[in-house]
Design a protein around this motif. Sequence first.
Motif: not given
Length: 318
Positions: A117-146
């Motif tokens: 479940x947590x892995x699914x939430x991570x994937x959703x978060x990363x997809x939303x960040x990729x679709x809306x680049x201005x949503x968060x700062x550059x340093x806040x994107x994907x704190x979990x690279x893998x």
Amino acid sequence: MIVDFGTATTFDCVSAKGEYLGGVICPGIGISADALFQRTARLPRVEIRKPARVIGTNTVGSLQSGLYYGYLGLVDGILELLLEELGKETKVIATGGLGPMIGTGSKYIKQVDDFLTLEGLRIIWERNVAARPGLVSKTAQSPYPDRRTANQFLPRRVPPLSPVENYFNYFTEIEEQFLRRRGGGLLLNTLDWALIETWKDAGIPLEAALRGIDAAFDRYDARPSKAKKVNSLAYCSQEVLAAAEDLKEAAVGTSAGGPSTKSPAAQGFEPATIATFLRHNADLLEAAKLPRSAGVSILTIAQESASTLRRLAGESKA
């Protein structure tokens, strides 16, 4: 197919394209255990775990066996039907709090993922960040690279709290000691479980209960006639109270600082007092105006309980 073992157990079917096809919802094993504890007469609440063997040799073991293997049968039965519809090659993954325990026992579940479940939430978060680049700062994107890095920050399962283990241990140790000394295949009845709970609430140490049971059976073995078997834990009550008093005095010492001179017969309740109490409650049960009903009759149970109390009253004076 995802089997999520939570408050409810859900079976979610997903196609190869990621489409949700539907599923099954059934009560969780925790809810089933709570219902058994709340709706039956004086059965103890037990820890849910896989027992060492199917056949339980005491009440707690029998309950644990029924809960675990009964629920495992439910899970495998539903999975068998779902696999017939989806195809035998369908992959089955378990998750949720009890996923590791039930999932490893199932013949259809091939993988257990605690963090699905947590892995699914991570994937959703990363997809939303990729679709809306201005949503968060550059340093806040994907704190979990893998996933390997992400799992370092996920909560880990902790062992059960020791007070819970001690609670169950108190009941099982007393039951096993009684059955070991008595012999035979008799299990404790509801009155016995109520008596153990009374000892527990009164703060009687487990050591005192075990010593008292030994002392009661030593007294029984010394009797010239053993025509009547010990059929209830109430037979050991007097000796358990005496052992608890002995342990208390050994811990704090007597006022003179010497060994206790108090005899076991002077400790706790007198046998005559116990017998009077039991007979009084038997009279109340017999005098109660209870309805007659089909199936399990409350009136019949009350009459049987009254008869048991009178028998125990006679044994306590022996």
